[in-house]
Write an enzyme that holds these catalytic residues in place. Structure first.
Site, PDB file in Angstrom:
ATOM      1  N   SER A 111      11.102   8.156  -7.039  1.00  0.00           N
ATOM      2  CA  SER A 111      11.141   7.007  -6.133  1.00  0.00           C
ATOM      3  C   SER A 111      12.466   6.272  -6.298  1.00  0.00           C
ATOM      4  CB  SER A 111       9.994   6.047  -6.433  1.00  0.00           C
ATOM      5  OG  SER A 111      10.274   4.799  -5.827  1.00  0.00           O
TER       6      SER A 111
ATOM      7  N   HIS B 163      11.410  10.130  -2.668  1.00  0.00           N
ATOM      8  CA  HIS B 163      10.365   9.197  -2.241  1.00  0.00           C
ATOM      9  C   HIS B 163      11.022   7.852  -1.928  1.00  0.00           C
ATOM     10  CE1 HIS B 163       6.185   7.679  -2.106  1.00  0.00           C
ATOM     11  NE2 HIS B 163       6.669   6.582  -2.671  1.00  0.00           N
TER      12      HIS B 163
ATOM     13  N   ASP C  27      10.618   4.051  -0.546  1.00  0.00           N
ATOM     14  CA  ASP C  27       9.622   2.982  -0.407  1.00  0.00           C
ATOM     15  C   ASP C  27      10.138   1.849   0.470  1.00  0.00           C
ATOM     16  OD1 ASP C  27       7.399   3.786  -2.196  1.00  0.00           O
ATOM     17  OD2 ASP C  27       8.978   3.768  -3.724  1.00  0.00           O
TER      18      ASP C  27
ATOM     19  N   HIS D   8       7.523   6.220   2.460  1.00  0.00           N
ATOM     20  CA  HIS D   8       6.268   5.501   2.227  1.00  0.00           C
ATOM     21  C   HIS D   8       6.398   4.099   2.812  1.00  0.00           C
ATOM     22  CE1 HIS D   8       3.501   3.666  -1.162  1.00  0.00           C
ATOM     23  NE2 HIS D   8       2.964   3.547   0.045  1.00  0.00           N
TER      24      HIS D   8
ATOM     25  N   MET E 227       5.234   0.599   3.432  1.00  0.00           N
ATOM     26  CA  MET E 227       4.331  -0.480   3.014  1.00  0.00           C
ATOM     27  C   MET E 227       4.615  -1.660   3.933  1.00  0.00           C
ATOM     28  SD  MET E 227       4.734   0.173  -1.039  1.00  0.00           S
ATOM     29  CE  MET E 227       6.181   1.181  -0.775  1.00  0.00           C
TER      30      MET E 227
ATOM     31  N   MET F 226      -2.505   5.307  -4.256  1.00  0.00           N
ATOM     32  CA  MET F 226      -1.764   4.308  -5.036  1.00  0.00           C
ATOM     33  C   MET F 226      -2.467   4.113  -6.377  1.00  0.00           C
ATOM     34  SD  MET F 226       0.792   3.632  -3.190  1.00  0.00           S
ATOM     35  CE  MET F 226       1.470   2.562  -4.467  1.00  0.00           C
TER      36      MET F 226
ATOM     37  N   GLY G  63       4.098  -2.531  -4.161  1.00  0.00           N
ATOM     38  CA  GLY G  63       5.033  -3.648  -4.044  1.00  0.00           C
ATOM     39  C   GLY G  63       6.134  -3.628  -5.087  1.00  0.00           C
TER      40      GLY G  63
ATOM     41  N   ASP H 231       1.073   7.774  -6.771  1.00  0.00           N
ATOM     42  CA  ASP H 231       2.215   6.862  -6.704  1.00  0.00           C
ATOM     43  C   ASP H 231       1.963   5.606  -7.528  1.00  0.00           C
ATOM     44  OD1 ASP H 231       4.486   5.520  -6.043  1.00  0.00           O
ATOM     45  OD2 ASP H 231       4.018   5.309  -3.900  1.00  0.00           O
TER      46      ASP H 231
END
Ligand code: DX5
Ligand code: ZN
Length: 215
Positions: free
Chosen positions: A7, A32, A34, A65, A67, A136, A141, A174
């Site tokens: 990530s 990955h 985010d 990913h 969010m 998750m 976050g 993750d």
């Protein structure tokens, strides 16, 4: 062999080119990425322009990913930025089936992410359409949090559902993945390990990726 997806949330943002370069040389399979909007999660990370630049720095799979609230508004934009896999949160989608079809119609693989409190049985009527479920194992976050142990049971339930429904979907874990807990995560049925701090805060990130890959 597990798929390893470092990530880049834990990368050095002042020197992303160098971090992309060593990931390219490593056994990492996916990048990955985010994306956080400060609404769905209490943090803001990076977005489309950064992903477009990362796209030019790697040929590896870009696993994005999201969010964010209302992810359907940005599906085309993330395709154009270079996403290969686009994952939306089940908790952020009122029309998940439509969102997944939209992602796939643009030629991307479609993923659904599931927060720690969300039961995996909610996926039973969509699992056959999915390429990836991102479980998750922390509250999304932030990087560097501790793995929530109940995730292991969720992996087993999800694996059972995937087999029952004859789905080809991969299980990605993750949050809080370490060299110590990864063996039990894989034994429970995971296919993809996301690792932020474990890779980027280690003394030798390339060796850490190789060690994860060898599990
Ligand atoms: C958390 C992100 C993760 C995070 C993982 O909201 O979705 O991908 O970067 O970081 P670590 O591996 O440090 O928990
Ligand atoms: Zn993530």
């Amino acid at each position: 062999m597990p798929i390893i997806a470092p990530s880049l949330l834990s990368a050095n943002f002042l020197n992303l080119a160098e971090d992309c370069a060593f990931l390219n040389e490593s056994q990492a399979d996916w990048f990955h990425l985010d994306v956080m909007d400060g609404r769905f999660v209490p943090n803001i990370s990076f977005g489309l322009p950064v992903i477009s630049h990362i796209r030019t720095a790697t040929k590896k799979v870009c696993d994005v990913h999201l969010m964010i609230e209302e992810p359907e508004k940005y599906t085309v934009a993330f395709k154009e930025a270079g996403a290969d896999i686009l994952t939306v949160h089940i908790e952020a989608c009122n029309h998940l089936h439509r969102n997944i079809q939209q992602i796939k119609s643009l030629g991307m693989k479609a993923g659904v992410a599931v927060n720690p409190h969300t039961p995996v049985h909610l996926l039973q009527d969509i699992i056959q359409d999915l390429d990836l479920v991102c479980l998750m194992s922390v509250n999304p976050g932030f990087g560097g949090q501790h793995f929530i142990p109940q995730t292991l049971e969720k992996i087993r339930s999800l694996k059972k559902l995937i087999v029952e429904k004859n789905s080809h979907c991969l299980i990605e874990i993750d949050g809080g993945v370490t060299l110590e807990n990864a063996p039990s995560i894989l034994a429970a049925g995971a296919d993809v390990l996301v690792a932020g701090n474990t890779v980027f805060k280690s003394k030798d990130p390339v060796a850490t990726i190789a060690a994860l890959k060898a599990l």
